[in-house]
Design a protein around this motif. Structure first.
Motif, short mmCIF file in Angstrom:
data_model
loop_
_atom_site.label_atom_id
_atom_site.label_comp_id
_atom_site.label_asym_id
_atom_site.label_seq_id
_atom_site.Cartn_x
_atom_site.Cartn_y
_atom_site.Cartn_z
N PHE A 34 0.86 -1.20 0.00
CA PHE A 34 0.00 0.00 0.00
C PHE A 34 0.89 1.24 0.00
O PHE A 34 2.08 1.16 0.28
N TYR A 35 0.29 2.39 -0.32
CA TYR A 35 1.08 3.61 -0.25
C TYR A 35 0.29 4.78 0.31
O TYR A 35 -0.93 4.81 0.26
N VAL A 36 1.07 5.71 0.89
CA VAL A 36 0.54 6.98 1.36
C VAL A 36 1.58 8.03 0.98
O VAL A 36 2.79 7.76 1.04
N GLY A 37 1.11 9.19 0.56
CA GLY A 37 2.07 10.21 0.10
C GLY A 37 2.02 11.49 0.92
O GLY A 37 0.98 11.87 1.45
N PHE A 38 3.19 12.13 1.01
CA PHE A 38 3.31 13.40 1.73
C PHE A 38 4.04 14.38 0.82
O PHE A 38 5.07 14.03 0.24
N ASP A 39 3.55 15.59 0.73
CA ASP A 39 4.23 16.58 -0.08
C ASP A 39 5.18 17.42 0.77
O ASP A 39 4.83 17.82 1.88
N VAL A 68 6.29 4.48 1.33
CA VAL A 68 6.10 5.81 1.91
C VAL A 68 6.63 6.82 0.90
O VAL A 68 7.83 6.88 0.63
N LEU A 69 5.70 7.54 0.31
CA LEU A 69 6.07 8.45 -0.78
C LEU A 69 6.23 9.88 -0.28
O LEU A 69 5.39 10.39 0.45
N VAL A 70 7.36 10.49 -0.64
CA VAL A 70 7.48 11.92 -0.44
C VAL A 70 7.53 12.53 -1.84
O VAL A 70 8.27 12.08 -2.72
N ASN A 121 9.98 8.35 -4.15
CA ASN A 121 9.90 9.77 -4.48
C ASN A 121 9.36 9.87 -5.90
O ASN A 121 9.96 9.32 -6.83
N ASN A 122 8.25 10.54 -6.08
CA ASN A 122 7.64 10.57 -7.42
C ASN A 122 8.44 11.35 -8.46
O ASN A 122 8.16 11.27 -9.65
N LEU A 123 9.46 12.07 -8.01
CA LEU A 123 10.33 12.72 -8.98
C LEU A 123 11.04 11.67 -9.85
O LEU A 123 11.37 11.92 -11.00
N SER A 168 -3.54 20.44 -12.93
CA SER A 168 -2.97 19.17 -13.40
C SER A 168 -2.48 18.27 -12.28
O SER A 168 -2.11 17.12 -12.53
N TYR A 169 -2.44 18.80 -11.07
CA TYR A 169 -1.84 18.06 -9.96
C TYR A 169 -2.38 16.64 -9.84
O TYR A 169 -1.65 15.68 -9.66
N GLN A 170 -3.69 16.50 -9.96
CA GLN A 170 -4.29 15.17 -9.73
C GLN A 170 -3.83 14.14 -10.76
O GLN A 170 -3.84 12.94 -10.49
N ASN A 175 -0.98 9.21 -11.59
CA ASN A 175 0.09 8.46 -12.24
C ASN A 175 0.98 7.77 -11.20
O ASN A 175 1.46 6.67 -11.43
N ASP A 176 1.18 8.41 -10.07
CA ASP A 176 1.97 7.77 -8.99
C ASP A 176 1.38 6.41 -8.63
O ASP A 176 2.10 5.43 -8.49
N PHE A 177 0.07 6.41 -8.44
CA PHE A 177 -0.59 5.17 -8.02
C PHE A 177 -0.32 4.08 -9.07
O PHE A 177 0.08 2.96 -8.75
N GLY A 197 -10.53 13.19 -3.60
CA GLY A 197 -10.63 13.51 -5.02
C GLY A 197 -9.42 13.01 -5.80
O GLY A 197 -9.57 12.31 -6.81
N ASN A 198 -8.22 13.31 -5.31
CA ASN A 198 -6.99 12.84 -5.98
C ASN A 198 -6.93 11.31 -5.98
O ASN A 198 -6.47 10.70 -6.94
N ILE A 199 -7.35 10.74 -4.87
CA ILE A 199 -7.22 9.29 -4.73
C ILE A 199 -8.21 8.57 -5.67
O ILE A 199 -7.83 7.62 -6.36
N1 LIG Z 1 -1.43 15.27 -2.39
C1 LIG Z 1 -0.95 14.79 -1.13
C2 LIG Z 1 0.46 14.27 -1.17
C3 LIG Z 1 0.66 13.18 -2.19
C4 LIG Z 1 1.48 13.38 -3.28
C5 LIG Z 1 1.66 12.40 -4.22
C6 LIG Z 1 0.98 11.20 -4.09
O1 LIG Z 1 1.13 10.25 -5.04
C7 LIG Z 1 0.17 10.97 -2.99
C8 LIG Z 1 0.01 11.98 -2.05
C9 LIG Z 1 -1.07 15.93 -0.11
O2 LIG Z 1 -1.09 17.06 -0.50
O3 LIG Z 1 -1.11 15.68 1.05
#
Ligand SMILES: N[C@@H](Cc1ccc(O)cc1)C(=O)O
Length: 419
Positions: A34-39, A68-70, A121-123, A168-170, A175-177, A197-199
């Motif tokens: 599973f994953y969870v992301g933090f910006d 764990v995604l940053v 890291n999604n970069l 475009s953020y979403q 794409n990360d998922f 919404g993003n999820i």
């Molecule tokens: N959008 C999330 C952070 C995030 C970034 C990329 C992801 O793939 C997932 C989550 C937030 O602002 O908290």
């Protein structure tokens, strides 16, 4: 495998989900990635992120594998928020924050063994994508009318507009998922409720490409009195970085939880068993003044975030300040943080005790200070003051600069000699 979904539900940790029964079945069927992301929007995560961080820890403890995604890429773009368009941060700054957040997140999950967590890291997959690829492979799957109907986008359009960048953020998060599904077999994403919404955009995008994925969100933590969760008494954000919020202030934040909130917070933040939590809640109902739940919550979370040594120090400090322990054994940084929290008077030279009590605000006037001394209710470093006009000698200073003033049992202030 424990029924983690039932546990999360009991703890009040699931707000939305693609389908709770399907999710429960999926997670009961063996290890799930599973994953969870933090910006990286700043140098530290704050207490509002803790629900997600601890939910990741719970899922790993229940037998699942965390990614764990940053967001090194998404942090350069900015998830749209109500307050309006974000200012872009410089790439070097964001890269520095990515490293700090990765370090901050690492202790909450385990990076070894069968269920080893992975920091991503999604970069890594976003930077190399060309505009043409992005528009053809990702963009083509996103109906703009659906994107426009999202609550945050509607709000921003109504409030004056949104840049194409944030709009475009979403697509990036979606794409990360999919990338994490392809690379590591990730099948579940969760996040805070503002991420739904993003999820769901990501779930739709993955499913269109044949990936069976699911998702859920954790609720926003609220306070019974309607004020915002996550601020100290004086309105400061509570950061996880000890240089930004001292472990003492962190402990006090939890210790000051209202009786009306403590049961909910125990369920949601504590790793104690359901039975232990029920007992603490029952004890709180029977004897609210003992604050057993608040104490347990504060000790457990301070230990999780700052470690056992810091926690022992802040517990000792909160007792010592109020005359229930020795001031001598405390670390200098703990004394400093505790007195700052209590209110610190800075003086270049030490005046009389009565003046200190007045200037610190513990007494409204010199005559009130003299009365407090005469009544035996004024203390310096936990010693009862006999003479209101005496000037404390330099030998009384803790770490050559601090004094602890106390009036009665409950009101404390600090003095710092600045010269
Ligand atoms: N959008 C999330 C952070 C995030 C970034 C990329 C992801 O793939 C997932 C989550 C937030 O602002 O908290």
């Amino acid at each position: 495998m424990t029924d983690i979904v039932a546990d999360l539900q009991w703890r009040g940790l699931i707000k939305d989900s693609t389908d709770p029964d399907e999710l429960a079945k999926h997670l009961a069927n063996g290890p799930v990635t599973f994953y969870v992301g933090f910006d990286p929007t700043g140098p530290s995560l704050h207490i509002g992120h803790l629900v997600q961080i601890l939910t990741a820890r719970r899922l790993q403890q229940a037998g699942h594998r965390p990614l764990v995604l940053v967001g090194g890429a998404t942090g350069l773009i900015g998830d749209p928020k109500d307050a309006g368009e974000r200012t872009l941060n410089a790439p070097e700054v964001v890269a520095g924050w990515v490293r700090r957040l990765q370090d901050q997140l690492a202790p909450f999950v385990t990076f070894s063994g069968d269920l080893a967590a992975r920091a991503v890291n999604n970069l890594d997959w976003t930077a190399e994508m060309s505009v043409v690829e992005f528009l053809r492979d990702v963009g083509k799957h996103f109906p703009v009318n659906q994107m426009l109907s999202r609550e945050i986008v509607r709000a921003r359009l109504a409030a004056g507009g949104i840049s194409f960048t944030e709009f475009s953020y979403q697509l990036l998060q979606s794409n990360d998922f999919f990338q994490l599904h392809r690379r590591y077999g990730c099948t579940v994403q969760f996040g805070g409720s503002d991420q739904w919404g993003n999820i769901t955009a990501g779930v739709d995008y993955c499913r269109r490409q044949g990936a069976a994925v699911q998702a859920f969100t954790t609720p926003l933590i609220t306070r019974a009195d309607g004020t915002k969760f996550g601020k100290t008494a004086d309105g400061q954000s509570v950061w996880l970085d000890p240089a930004m919020t001292s472990p003492y202030a962190f402990y006090q934040f939890w210790f000051n939880t209202a009786d009306a909130d403590v049961g909910r917070y125990l369920r949601c933040f504590s790793f104690r068993s359901h039975d232990e939590i029920e007992e603490l809640i029952a004890a709180g109902t029977a004897r609210p003044a003992a604050r057993a739940g608040q104490r347990a919550l504060a000790e457990e979370l301070t230990t999780l975030v700052h470690g056992a040594h810091e926690t022992a120090q802040v517990v000792a400090a909160s007792q010592a300040l109020f005359g229930r322990g020795q001031l001598d054994g405390l670390d200098e940084s703990t004394v400093d943080a505790a007195l700052r929290e209590a209110g610190l008077l800075e003086v270049a030279e030490l005046p009389s005790v009565a003046t200190l009590f007045k200037q610190s605000g513990l007494c409204a006037s010199l005559s009130e200070a003299r009365r407090a001394v005469a009544e035996g209710g004024a203390y310096v470093n936990n010693e009862r003051v006999a003479d209101a006009e005496a000037v404390p000698g330099p030998d009384r200073l803790l770490y050559n600069r601090f004094l602890v003033l106390r009036r009665g049992k409950r009101t404390v202030a600090g003095v710092q000699l600045t010269s």
